[in-house]
Scaffold this active site. Structure first.
Site, PDB file in Angstrom:
ATOM      1  N   TYR A  61      44.772  25.934  51.901  1.00  0.00           N
ATOM      2  CA  TYR A  61      44.820  27.371  52.206  1.00  0.00           C
ATOM      3  C   TYR A  61      45.702  27.617  53.436  1.00  0.00           C
ATOM      4  CZ  TYR A  61      41.270  29.717  49.278  1.00  0.00           C
ATOM      5  OH  TYR A  61      40.578  30.312  48.250  1.00  0.00           O
ATOM      6  N   ARG A  71      57.583  33.704  55.380  1.00  0.00           N
ATOM      7  CA  ARG A  71      58.119  34.714  54.477  1.00  0.00           C
ATOM      8  C   ARG A  71      57.877  36.123  55.029  1.00  0.00           C
ATOM      9  NH1 ARG A  71      58.328  37.328  49.212  1.00  0.00           N
ATOM     10  NH2 ARG A  71      59.451  39.115  50.021  1.00  0.00           N
ATOM     11  N   ASP A  75      60.653  39.146  56.714  1.00  0.00           N
ATOM     12  CA  ASP A  75      60.692  40.575  56.401  1.00  0.00           C
ATOM     13  C   ASP A  75      60.660  41.410  57.688  1.00  0.00           C
ATOM     14  OD1 ASP A  75      60.728  40.150  53.681  1.00  0.00           O
ATOM     15  OD2 ASP A  75      58.559  40.317  53.445  1.00  0.00           O
ATOM     16  N   MET A  79      63.394  44.181  59.168  1.00  0.00           N
ATOM     17  CA  MET A  79      63.067  45.575  59.484  1.00  0.00           C
ATOM     18  C   MET A  79      63.446  45.919  60.916  1.00  0.00           C
ATOM     19  SD  MET A  79      59.459  46.483  57.726  1.00  0.00           S
ATOM     20  CE  MET A  79      58.609  44.984  58.120  1.00  0.00           C
ATOM     21  N   PHE A 103      59.243  46.602  53.658  1.00  0.00           N
ATOM     22  CA  PHE A 103      58.021  46.916  54.427  1.00  0.00           C
ATOM     23  C   PHE A 103      56.776  46.804  53.560  1.00  0.00           C
ATOM     24  CE2 PHE A 103      59.293  51.546  53.711  1.00  0.00           C
ATOM     25  CZ  PHE A 103      58.196  51.916  52.952  1.00  0.00           C
ATOM     26  N   ASN A 124      36.654  27.362  55.109  1.00  0.00           N
ATOM     27  CA  ASN A 124      36.463  26.234  54.212  1.00  0.00           C
ATOM     28  C   ASN A 124      36.363  24.933  54.982  1.00  0.00           C
ATOM     29  OD1 ASN A 124      36.487  26.017  51.193  1.00  0.00           O
ATOM     30  ND2 ASN A 124      37.895  27.704  51.484  1.00  0.00           N
ATOM     31  N   ASP A 135      29.334  19.698  51.202  1.00  0.00           N
ATOM     32  CA  ASP A 135      30.339  20.551  50.575  1.00  0.00           C
ATOM     33  C   ASP A 135      29.758  21.956  50.449  1.00  0.00           C
ATOM     34  OD1 ASP A 135      32.656  21.458  49.292  1.00  0.00           O
ATOM     35  OD2 ASP A 135      32.938  19.523  48.338  1.00  0.00           O
ATOM     36  N   ASN A 142      35.362  26.681  44.202  1.00  0.00           N
ATOM     37  CA  ASN A 142      36.172  26.788  45.412  1.00  0.00           C
ATOM     38  C   ASN A 142      37.632  26.450  45.111  1.00  0.00           C
ATOM     39  OD1 ASN A 142      36.372  27.293  48.114  1.00  0.00           O
ATOM     40  ND2 ASN A 142      35.706  25.256  48.761  1.00  0.00           N
ATOM     41  N   SER A 145      39.183  29.303  43.312  1.00  0.00           N
ATOM     42  CA  SER A 145      39.533  30.371  44.252  1.00  0.00           C
ATOM     43  C   SER A 145      40.878  30.097  44.909  1.00  0.00           C
ATOM     44  CB  SER A 145      38.480  30.479  45.358  1.00  0.00           C
ATOM     45  OG  SER A 145      37.253  30.868  44.849  1.00  0.00           O
ATOM     46  N   THR A 149      44.404  32.304  44.416  1.00  0.00           N
ATOM     47  CA  THR A 149      45.140  32.880  45.539  1.00  0.00           C
ATOM     48  C   THR A 149      46.607  32.445  45.466  1.00  0.00           C
ATOM     49  OG1 THR A 149      43.125  32.719  46.843  1.00  0.00           O
ATOM     50  CG2 THR A 149      45.165  33.110  48.053  1.00  0.00           C
ATOM     51  N   THR A 201      39.333  35.570  45.924  1.00  0.00           N
ATOM     52  CA  THR A 201      38.663  35.866  47.190  1.00  0.00           C
ATOM     53  C   THR A 201      37.200  36.224  46.954  1.00  0.00           C
ATOM     54  OG1 THR A 201      40.756  36.702  48.007  1.00  0.00           O
ATOM     55  CG2 THR A 201      38.803  37.269  49.268  1.00  0.00           C
ATOM     56  N   THR A 204      35.262  33.169  46.506  1.00  0.00           N
ATOM     57  CA  THR A 204      35.057  32.531  47.804  1.00  0.00           C
ATOM     58  C   THR A 204      33.874  33.172  48.522  1.00  0.00           C
ATOM     59  OG1 THR A 204      37.396  32.040  48.041  1.00  0.00           O
ATOM     60  CG2 THR A 204      36.110  32.094  50.048  1.00  0.00           C
ATOM     61  N   THR A 211      26.366  29.272  50.202  1.00  0.00           N
ATOM     62  CA  THR A 211      26.356  28.067  51.022  1.00  0.00           C
ATOM     63  C   THR A 211      25.604  28.304  52.326  1.00  0.00           C
ATOM     64  OG1 THR A 211      28.511  27.497  50.120  1.00  0.00           O
ATOM     65  CG2 THR A 211      27.827  26.333  52.107  1.00  0.00           C
ATOM     66  N   HIS A 284      38.733  49.167  55.119  1.00  0.00           N
ATOM     67  CA  HIS A 284      38.210  49.014  56.475  1.00  0.00           C
ATOM     68  C   HIS A 284      37.334  47.781  56.625  1.00  0.00           C
ATOM     69  CE1 HIS A 284      38.363  50.135  60.546  1.00  0.00           C
ATOM     70  NE2 HIS A 284      37.195  49.563  60.617  1.00  0.00           N
ATOM     71  N   GLU A 286      37.813  45.188  55.091  1.00  0.00           N
ATOM     72  CA  GLU A 286      38.802  44.105  55.066  1.00  0.00           C
ATOM     73  C   GLU A 286      39.273  43.736  56.478  1.00  0.00           C
ATOM     74  OE1 GLU A 286      40.105  41.930  53.167  1.00  0.00           O
ATOM     75  OE2 GLU A 286      42.037  41.440  54.071  1.00  0.00           O
ATOM     76  N   TYR A 288      37.615  43.840  59.094  1.00  0.00           N
ATOM     77  CA  TYR A 288      36.563  43.045  59.737  1.00  0.00           C
ATOM     78  C   TYR A 288      36.386  41.693  59.064  1.00  0.00           C
ATOM     79  CZ  TYR A 288      35.787  46.892  62.768  1.00  0.00           C
ATOM     80  OH  TYR A 288      35.987  47.844  63.723  1.00  0.00           O
ATOM     81  N   SER A 299      34.500  32.319  69.972  1.00  0.00           N
ATOM     82  CA  SER A 299      33.204  31.944  70.537  1.00  0.00           C
ATOM     83  C   SER A 299      33.092  30.431  70.666  1.00  0.00           C
ATOM     84  CB  SER A 299      32.067  32.471  69.657  1.00  0.00           C
ATOM     85  OG  SER A 299      32.160  33.866  69.515  1.00  0.00           O
ATOM     86  N   SER A 315      22.837  38.182  71.277  1.00  0.00           N
ATOM     87  CA  SER A 315      23.542  39.469  71.263  1.00  0.00           C
ATOM     88  C   SER A 315      24.852  39.323  70.483  1.00  0.00           C
ATOM     89  CB  SER A 315      23.802  39.955  72.681  1.00  0.00           C
ATOM     90  OG  SER A 315      24.644  39.060  73.363  1.00  0.00           O
ATOM     91  N   THR A 359      31.745  45.396  69.710  1.00  0.00           N
ATOM     92  CA  THR A 359      32.937  44.612  70.037  1.00  0.00           C
ATOM     93  C   THR A 359      33.027  44.413  71.543  1.00  0.00           C
ATOM     94  OG1 THR A 359      33.919  45.780  68.190  1.00  0.00           O
ATOM     95  CG2 THR A 359      35.372  44.404  69.483  1.00  0.00           C
ATOM     96  N   LYS A 362      30.773  41.694  72.699  1.00  0.00           N
ATOM     97  CA  LYS A 362      31.335  40.370  72.490  1.00  0.00           C
ATOM     98  C   LYS A 362      32.293  39.999  73.611  1.00  0.00           C
ATOM     99  CE  LYS A 362      31.023  40.181  67.519  1.00  0.00           C
ATOM    100  NZ  LYS A 362      31.183  38.808  67.041  1.00  0.00           N
ATOM    101  N   HIS A 419      49.369  50.170  67.129  1.00  0.00           N
ATOM    102  CA  HIS A 419      47.933  49.923  67.261  1.00  0.00           C
ATOM    103  C   HIS A 419      47.466  48.794  66.355  1.00  0.00           C
ATOM    104  CE1 HIS A 419      43.640  50.210  66.811  1.00  0.00           C
ATOM    105  NE2 HIS A 419      43.801  50.513  65.545  1.00  0.00           N
ATOM    106  N   PHE A 420      47.822  48.869  65.059  1.00  0.00           N
ATOM    107  CA  PHE A 420      47.205  47.842  64.194  1.00  0.00           C
ATOM    108  C   PHE A 420      47.865  46.477  64.354  1.00  0.00           C
ATOM    109  CE2 PHE A 420      49.789  49.955  60.716  1.00  0.00           C
ATOM    110  CZ  PHE A 420      50.587  48.871  60.373  1.00  0.00           C
ATOM    111  N   HIS A 421      49.134  46.452  64.776  1.00  0.00           N
ATOM    112  CA  HIS A 421      49.699  45.134  65.117  1.00  0.00           C
ATOM    113  C   HIS A 421      49.053  44.601  66.392  1.00  0.00           C
ATOM    114  CE1 HIS A 421      52.818  46.183  62.153  1.00  0.00           C
ATOM    115  NE2 HIS A 421      52.942  44.873  62.027  1.00  0.00           N
TER     116      HIS A 421
END
Lengths: 662, 212
Positions: A61, A71, A75, A79, A103, A124, A135, A142, A145, A149, A201, A204, A211, A284, A286, A288, A299, A315, A359, A362, A419-421
């Site tokens: 994976y 790849r 791209d 851009m 894009f 995995n 396992d 598995n 899966s 992918t 997925t 998985t 498991t 959304h 996704e 997380y 952690s 906590s 968040t 954490k 923001h999302f990058h």
């Protein structure tokens, strides 16, 4: 005979496409030729392709993810280069048709085929080891899966050579993605690639939930699980709950495109906004699914390299599960401009701000773990610290976007892109690279080169800020996303800086490649003979590096959290654990080619559906069905590892450890 | 390394040492059943997406026929009866399997299959009647959502029928071995889950959707 497929599907008249295709084909042919010349096919087939070992599946994976990083990043470079020059009278070097494909492909590849496989690969590899088991619940599934992918990856990349990819953005919003407005095969490539890999997925998710909930080693109660396992549980629960929505939504769009249905069309009573709601009900959670396991990696890394137990373990668990639940009630913040009204927008805005609270918990836990600890500044913890700084910034801009009136101004602008990058690079990419560096010695038995790793980290860290801080400014200046060309010359300096940032990130990726090459070449000097190169705390460091296929000669009994740390402390206090000499035989699942075969037929079916080659589809479906029958009639699915073989491996490990000790 | 015929023997018992805080890995049978349950939950979530879509589009008839004009309660009641009795027969099959009674298993499986197939025939006839009067899925968003939701359930029933044939062939060639028994356990879970979906479908599509 070949449906919609003809010679015109190959983009002979587009030089950039043809060069990229030729390069890709050349690389693939060279690799295949090298494998054939060296005679590695048998080894590859028996040891890797048909392997059902969770560690090898995890490694495969991650290899897939690293290749797709290259790849997807090429791209990104295209851009950034285009936007750096395409101002005023200069059209740039990418025509709009091609820019739009780039894009769309960048987003699709980076999320589905870089981030997801990387996260799933780390889970995995590490989860069964951390749980003290041999396992996952369904090892053969598995393998299926993994290969499904890979099938999705294959179809997406085939679109580079044969036909086109979607020009609709990474989520293919209708009505643009409907047949009327996107009549070519681009959206079909997108949909079938993601349907096939999405099924992988989902399986998985089922596999890992089972498991983690049912197969932990004895004594490993929930509150003794390493945090990475908790975050993996949360992520896989989200997969099980969210991916069926994606499958159903894509199925609806496919029915619209293939059979003239009216789910999301503008005529016939269809409702395009319904697609946008449904896709974000998946989308959304996704984000997380991607970030929670990274929180888990941090952690582990922070606790290990601070030499302290994780501050506020309970906590941390509570925060993880809170995010897991809350992630399903914030989807509407992706389209406040839908016009749902102040009450609905207000609810989703407030929920979005609330999700920032766990968040924040954490972040404090990690900081307090480091506080008072002896922090060893290795590559993984550099990524962890870089993450904390960067992710807080991304979180703050996220909370800003959660305010509906602010979102009305900033939505669809480069502020959003920044923001999302900010959270995906600063959170997910740093997280998976930390995990990659952290568990690499466990997987291969030697550590990665620190110097090149640090060089890569600093290039990522600095490159990210140089590339994306200008985009925040541009967003506030009013530049929308996905622009192939713009007229305002005052934007250009910012875009030139952003392009420079992309080049610094390119240097980071080059450093990663060099790090891998250098580490492999000098592997004899960097062997990890103890199995515990970082002075770790959790079970995976108690077995050999690389672990034998059965992971543990004897299933460990866990009577405390951070159990391996406790064992080491007990050893220092003189309480010696007598090494076992008698071993019981171990049953392990046998290798199976079914995963590869199923993915082969899935690829054939996907290709024939995209190009409307119905006879080939019939062959593919029959072939797949027969393969399942053959698999179902097999009698032997398990083999036995003899006590002698286990004893041999254990002796070798003890000898190596004794050598290090002396 | 030697190859085991693990399928023929019962799964190994859990580790004998008792522990205060967890019992170690679950048995194979439990794990398989549990994993299949998780799969069924994910399948139900997929259905719930189609249900939500139907709820949104139920009134989007675009000037075409409505549910009240198209649905025949008699057919639906008959369909429901077929499916529920098929599920009952499937329950009998589970009992026959537990008793290791081959004849009873075959008979109850055959009843399960015939009733399931009867349900499908009724459903296909219903669809064909609707299409023949121009109420095709292409006619309106309401019909799109209707055909997809009900058709998705029908597709599940069809796959279940194929699965049952395969399992009977496995039972005939392999007997009551662990792999066959656990697959039949999964099949019966699947078959009963389709009933739960049908009850929701009956209520939301045919009762509520037929009222406007």
């Amino acid at each position: 005979m070949f449906g919609k497929l003809s010679w015109s599907a190959i983009p002979f008249n587009e030089p950039i496409d043809m060069v990229a295709s030729a390069a890709m084909i050349l690389v693939v042919v060279l690799i295949l030729a090298w494998i054939t010349l060296k005679g590695h096919w048998s080894y590859l087939w028996h040891e890797w392709i048909t392997s059902v070992d969770h560690k090898r599946i995890g490694v495969m994976y991650i290899v897939l993810a690293l290749v797709m990083l290259l790849r997807g990043f090429s791209d990104a470079l295209l851009m950034r280069g285009q936007q750096a020059v395409a101002v005023g009278g200069h059209p740039g070097y990418l025509v709009p048709e091609h820019f739009n494909q780039i894009f769309s492909a960048h987003g699709t590849i980076m999320i589905f085929f870089m981030a997801m496989p990387f996260i799933i690969g780390l889970m995995n590899f590490a989860v069964p080891l951390q749980l003290g088991i041999r396992d996952v619940a369904f090892p053969t599934l598995n393998s299926v899966s993994l290969w499904l992918t890979a099938s999705g990856v294959l179809l997406t990349n085939v679109s580079l050579v044969i036909g086109v990819f979607a020009r609709t953005g990474w989520l293919a919003y209708p009505p643009l993605s409907e047949l009327k407005f996107s009549p070519d095969v681009g959206v079909d490539y997108y949909l079938w690639s993601l349907q096939i890999s999405g099924v992988g997925t989902l399986m998985t998710g089922i596999n890992f939930v089972t498991t983690i909930l049912k197969l932990r080693t004895e004594g490993m109660s929930y509150m003794r699980m390493p945090v990475f396992c908790w975050t993996a549980l949360a992520a896989n629960l989200l997969i099980v709950a969210a991916f069926p929505v994606l499958t159903a939504t894509f199925a609806m769009l496919l029915l619209d495109r293939y059979m003239g249905f009216h789910f999301f069309t503008v005529d016939g009573g269809g409702n395009p906004m319904m697609y946008i709601n449904l896709i974000w009900v998946w989308g959304h959670p996704e984000v997380y699914i991607l970030i929670l396991p990274c929180f888990g990696v941090f952690s582990e890394v922070v606790a290990t390299f601070s030499g302290k137990p994780l501050f506020g373990y309970r906590s941390m668990v509570a925060a993880t599960m809170a995010i897991c639940v809350l992630s399903f009630v914030v989807w509407l913040h992706h389209f406040f401009t839908m016009g749902a009204g102040a009450d609905v927008n207000g609810f989703f805005g407030v929920m979005t701000m609330i999700i920032a609270v766990p968040t924040g918990v954490k972040i404090y836990n990690w900081l307090f773990t480091m506080y008072g600890g002896r922090v060893r500044f290795t590559v993984p913890i550099l990524y962890a610290i870089g993450f904390m700084i960067t992710f807080i910034l991304g979180g703050v801009t996220g909370v800003l976007l959660a305010v509906p009136p602010a979102d009305f101004v900033l939505h669809n602008s480069l502020f959003l892109v920044a923001h999302f990058h900010n959270v995906i690079i600063g959170g997910v990419v740093f997280g998976v690279l930390a995990g990659y560096t952290y568990w690499f010695p466990k997987a291969f038995g030697f550590t990665l080169h620190e110097g090149w790793g640090k060089a890569s980290f600093w290039c990522w860290f600095i490159g990210f800020y140089v590339a994306f801080m200008p985009l925040y400014v541009l967003g506030l200046l009013g530049m929308t996303r996905r622009m192939q060309h713009y007229d305002d010359p005052s934007w250009q300096p910012y875009l030139l800086v952003a392009a420079l940032g992309a080049l610094i990130i390119a240097a980071a990726i080059v450093c990663l490649v060099i790090q891998l090459v250098v580490s492999i070449r000098t592997r004899d000097q960097r062997r990890d003979l103890t199995g515990d190169p970082w002075d770790g705390r959790t079970l995976e460091w108690s077995t050999a590096s690389p672990p034998p296929s059965w992971n543990y000669a004897e299933m460990p009994y866990v009577e405390h959290e951070d159990i391996f740390w406790v064992w080491k402390r007990q050893a220092r206090e003189g309480r010696v654990r007598t090494p076992k000499t008698e071993f019981a035989p171990i049953e392990m699942p046998m290798n199976s080619p079914i995963g590869f075969i199923m993915a082969f037929f899935a690829s054939v079916n996907g290709f024939s559906l995209i190009w409307h080659i119905w006879w080939l589809l019939a062959c593919g479906l029959i072939g797949g069905f027969i393969s399942v029958l053959v698999f179902a009639w097999q009698d032997h699915s398990e083999m036995e590892i003899s006590p002698e073989e286990i004893a041999r491996a254990e002796r070798a490990r003890e000898t190596a450890q004794a050598e290090v000790a002396s | 390394m030697s190859v085991l015929t693990a399928d023929t023997s019962p799964p190994p018992p859990a580790h004998p040492i008792p522990s205060p805080s967890g019992h170690g890995p679950a048995s194979k049978r439990i794990t398989i059943g549990y994993g299949f349950w998780i799969f069924l939950l994910s399948d139900i979530i997929m259905f719930s997406t189609f249900f939500a879509t139907f709820a949104v589009l139920a009134r989007a008839t675009d000037g075409g026929p409505t549910g009240a004009q198209l649905f025949h309660q008699k057919t639906v009641v008959l369909e429901t009866a077929f499916l529920l009795f098929s599920s009952f027969a499937c329950g009998m099959m589970s009992l026959a399997l537990n008793a290791r009674n081959l004849t009873a298993t075959y008979i109850s499986a055959a009843i399960t299959w015939v009733l399931g197939a009867g349900f499908l025939v009724l459903e296909i006839t219903e669809f064909a009647d609707m299409i023949s009067i121009g109420a095709t899925p292409q006619r309106s968003a309401f019909l799109t959502a209707f055909f997809t939701l009900v058709g998705c359930h029908g597709l599940h029933v069809s796959l279940g029928l194929v699965w049952l044939i395969v399992m009977m062939a496995q039972l005939a060639t392999k007997g009551f071995r662990f792999s066959v028994l656990s697959r039949l356990l999964c099949f019966s879970l699947f078959w009963h889950a389709l009933d739960i979906i049908w009850v929701a479908l009956f209520t939301i599509v045919y009762l509520m959707g037929g009222s406007h």
